[in-house]
Design a protein around this motif. Sequence first.
Motif, PDB file in Angstrom:
ATOM      1  N   VAL A 202     -12.198  24.147 -40.283  1.00  0.00           N
ATOM      2  CA  VAL A 202     -13.119  25.031 -40.177  1.00  0.00           C
ATOM      3  C   VAL A 202     -12.873  26.178 -40.159  1.00  0.00           C
ATOM      4  O   VAL A 202     -13.151  27.195 -41.099  1.00  0.00           O
ATOM      5  N   SER A 203     -11.881  27.019 -39.308  1.00  0.00           N
ATOM      6  CA  SER A 203     -11.410  28.308 -39.337  1.00  0.00           C
ATOM      7  C   SER A 203     -10.207  28.530 -40.190  1.00  0.00           C
ATOM      8  O   SER A 203      -9.065  28.046 -39.487  1.00  0.00           O
ATOM      9  N   HIS A 328      -7.599  24.007 -27.176  1.00  0.00           N
ATOM     10  CA  HIS A 328      -6.898  24.072 -28.321  1.00  0.00           C
ATOM     11  C   HIS A 328      -7.019  25.424 -29.084  1.00  0.00           C
ATOM     12  O   HIS A 328      -6.298  26.123 -29.386  1.00  0.00           O
ATOM     13  N   ARG A 335      -8.154  35.250 -31.010  1.00  0.00           N
ATOM     14  CA  ARG A 335      -9.049  36.198 -31.394  1.00  0.00           C
ATOM     15  C   ARG A 335      -9.197  37.445 -30.740  1.00  0.00           C
ATOM     16  O   ARG A 335     -10.218  37.907 -30.428  1.00  0.00           O
TER      17      ARG A 335
HETATM   18  C1  HEM Z   1      -3.242  16.044 -34.229  1.00  0.00           C
HETATM   19  C2  HEM Z   1      -3.216  17.280 -34.067  1.00  0.00           C
HETATM   20  C3  HEM Z   1      -4.115  18.362 -34.289  1.00  0.00           C
HETATM   21  C4  HEM Z   1      -5.461  18.054 -34.099  1.00  0.00           C
HETATM   22  C5  HEM Z   1      -6.411  16.834 -33.861  1.00  0.00           C
HETATM   23  C6  HEM Z   1      -6.226  19.296 -34.296  1.00  0.00           C
HETATM   24  C7  HEM Z   1      -7.486  19.526 -34.345  1.00  0.00           C
HETATM   25  C8  HEM Z   1      -7.860  20.767 -34.414  1.00  0.00           C
HETATM   26  C9  HEM Z   1      -9.557  21.161 -34.304  1.00  0.00           C
HETATM   27  C10 HEM Z   1     -10.757  19.799 -34.120  1.00  0.00           C
HETATM   28  C11 HEM Z   1      -9.697  22.307 -34.665  1.00  0.00           C
HETATM   29  C12 HEM Z   1     -11.182  23.076 -34.985  1.00  0.00           C
HETATM   30  C13 HEM Z   1     -11.791  23.115 -36.146  1.00  0.00           C
HETATM   31  C14 HEM Z   1     -11.146  24.231 -36.968  1.00  0.00           C
HETATM   32  O1  HEM Z   1     -11.222  25.340 -36.988  1.00  0.00           O
HETATM   33  O2  HEM Z   1     -10.394  23.489 -38.041  1.00  0.00           O
HETATM   34  C15 HEM Z   1      -8.358  23.099 -34.789  1.00  0.00           C
HETATM   35  C16 HEM Z   1      -8.297  24.398 -35.157  1.00  0.00           C
HETATM   36  C17 HEM Z   1      -6.873  24.678 -35.383  1.00  0.00           C
HETATM   37  N1  HEM Z   1      -5.808  24.339 -35.109  1.00  0.00           N
HETATM   38 FE1  HEM Z   1      -5.592  22.212 -34.495  1.00  0.00          FE
HETATM   39  N2  HEM Z   1      -5.243  20.281 -34.523  1.00  0.00           N
HETATM   40  C18 HEM Z   1      -4.219  19.629 -34.488  1.00  0.00           C
HETATM   41  C19 HEM Z   1      -2.924  20.178 -34.522  1.00  0.00           C
HETATM   42  C20 HEM Z   1      -2.545  21.680 -34.573  1.00  0.00           C
HETATM   43  C21 HEM Z   1      -1.223  22.232 -34.483  1.00  0.00           C
HETATM   44  C22 HEM Z   1       0.157  21.643 -34.308  1.00  0.00           C
HETATM   45  C23 HEM Z   1      -1.461  23.570 -34.716  1.00  0.00           C
HETATM   46  C24 HEM Z   1      -0.355  24.799 -35.046  1.00  0.00           C
HETATM   47  C25 HEM Z   1       0.760  24.764 -33.852  1.00  0.00           C
HETATM   48  C26 HEM Z   1      -2.856  23.617 -35.015  1.00  0.00           C
HETATM   49  C27 HEM Z   1      -3.430  24.920 -35.222  1.00  0.00           C
HETATM   50  C28 HEM Z   1      -4.961  25.037 -35.271  1.00  0.00           C
HETATM   51  C29 HEM Z   1      -5.432  26.399 -35.536  1.00  0.00           C
HETATM   52  C30 HEM Z   1      -4.656  27.680 -35.954  1.00  0.00           C
HETATM   53  C31 HEM Z   1      -6.767  26.303 -35.617  1.00  0.00           C
HETATM   54  C32 HEM Z   1      -7.829  27.350 -35.902  1.00  0.00           C
HETATM   55  C33 HEM Z   1      -8.233  27.825 -34.647  1.00  0.00           C
HETATM   56  C34 HEM Z   1      -9.316  29.152 -34.986  1.00  0.00           C
HETATM   57  O3  HEM Z   1      -9.028  29.846 -35.794  1.00  0.00           O
HETATM   58  O4  HEM Z   1     -10.208  29.318 -34.273  1.00  0.00           O
HETATM   59  N3  HEM Z   1      -3.508  22.606 -34.797  1.00  0.00           N
HETATM   60  N4  HEM Z   1      -7.502  22.058 -34.748  1.00  0.00           N
END
Ligand code: HEM
Length: 491
Positions: A202-203, A328, A335
């Motif tokens: 999404v973001s 998470h 932000r």
């Molecule tokens: C299995 C592992 C992971 C799952 C299930 C997961 C799931 C999600 C979900 C559901 C979102 C919210 C929707 C979106 O904005 O896309 C998200 C956002 C995000 N995730 Fe993860 N994620 C995982 C691993 C990681 C890792 C390892 C990182 C970096 C260290 C990361 C960084 C981010 C970032 C930067 C966002 C956007 C946050 C924002 O701008 O609000 N994710 N993730």
Amino acid sequence: MVVDLTQSNIDPNNPIYQPLLADLQGNILTSHDCDYSAHIFIQFKPNRNAVRQWIANFAKTRITSAQRQGETGGQFPQKNTGASPGLFANFLLSYKGYEALGFKFQVGGNREFPSPAFKVGLANFRSILDDPPVEDWQPGFQTQIHGFILLADDDWSQLNNQAKILFEELEPIADIVNTEVGRVLRNSKGQAIEHFGFRDGVSQPLFFKEDLDRAKQQGIDKWDPSAPLELVLVKDPLGEGEYSFGSYCVYRKLEQDVSGFKAAEKALFQTLKLSKKEEERAGALVVGRFRDGTPITQFPTEQNVDPVPNNFNYDEDLRGVKCPFHAHIRKVNPRGDKNDRHQTIEEQRQHRIVRRAISYGELPNARHHSLSPQVRFNNQLAHLQNLTRYPGEDEKVGLLFLCFQSDLFNQFMFMQKNWSNNHHFVTYTTGFDALVGQGKPKTSRQKWHNQWGENEVTEFDFYHFVTMQGGEYFFAPSISFLKTIASNFRE
Ligand code: HEM
């Protein structure tokens, strides 16, 4: 003309950017968006000339440029190459891969990679990132990886055919040391989700005018998703001319324990004494968004709106009473959270990454590393057609996490180490990022607000449902460098 990398809001038809986009690999500035993806990890055989020849040919016939990706909204027809019309392809190298091809870099020289972390490789940052011991990684990631080929297509059988051709071509020049395959999971509305059931992708940082214009429709006054090219692009140290750029890629296979996550979600729901109507809130407190994407800092329940709201920050939730500090999305993108005493919003924004992850699922018949790469790959790919968000008993599922950036230390590594794994970010005793925090639990437990917007808290531990299985750091070189790699030795 010199390209100004501080620019965002890029018009791809502007002649200043066309040579850059023509020489840049796709999937960096925008996602390839294909439903199926195959990741093939190779180790080069000793005949460097043959390897270089093959890479040059692959670059000429299959690699998708950012320009061609843009022209056709993700895919483009390949002429006279035998490649399927919708095929998308990338070719990336690890530092060891450059060395194996005979390239030498001097410290401080203009042909050095600006990111020292790339040189060292992911396995050497195990203790800094609190990753599991390398001996526990999947065997394919314990072997030295030189190159990473990504093929993607919306058509499963075309991907299968293209992969078969590739395997045959690779035979004389490389050993296939590991393969992974992924598929975009979708909910009943066809929206992309990950295995815990939350909307994903999404973001994201946005570079192109068209994407930003779309974001502006919901407003960008509270959160501006625009990003300068320099967030992800660096000059390709071996590229020729003003327009050859590349990007660093982090690859991590992250296994998701879906039943463990759901059991903990239920236990949290019971501990907080939430009502039946608030069933989805426990998960939303973990992620910071409900499964439909609604940000919990803005709404106490799902809103089911499309596009998913992204124009928000935490100014009206400085005590974390609506969205917990350990959620998470609050950990990985604060932000401009005013609780962060160390960094301004401008500094925080420099840690952003572009995520290009895809879900995987595999049965025991794809996990035996004694199988030949081709058999293992066939088993993996066959299973993709049946992949759902509900894993079977003997199925392992997760995310093939892949992200691009211009600085490995300052972006992915900073985010994982200083934010997700740091108990004291964004405030003292916040605890782990409930979704992806890694490391030994400390005595401080995460604090969960019993009611949305109210002060009363309950302590509860929620972490370690995602386990890293291995990975590596790569560089996505300019296409012109890859095309000329055989004729121009530049060692
Ligand atoms: C299995 C592992 C992971 C799952 C299930 C997961 C799931 C999600 C979900 C559901 C979102 C919210 C929707 C979106 O904005 O896309 C998200 C956002 C995000 N995730 Fe993860 N994620 C995982 C691993 C990681 C890792 C390892 C990182 C970096 C260290 C990361 C960084 C981010 C970032 C930067 C966002 C956007 C946050 C924002 O701008 O609000 N994710 N993730």
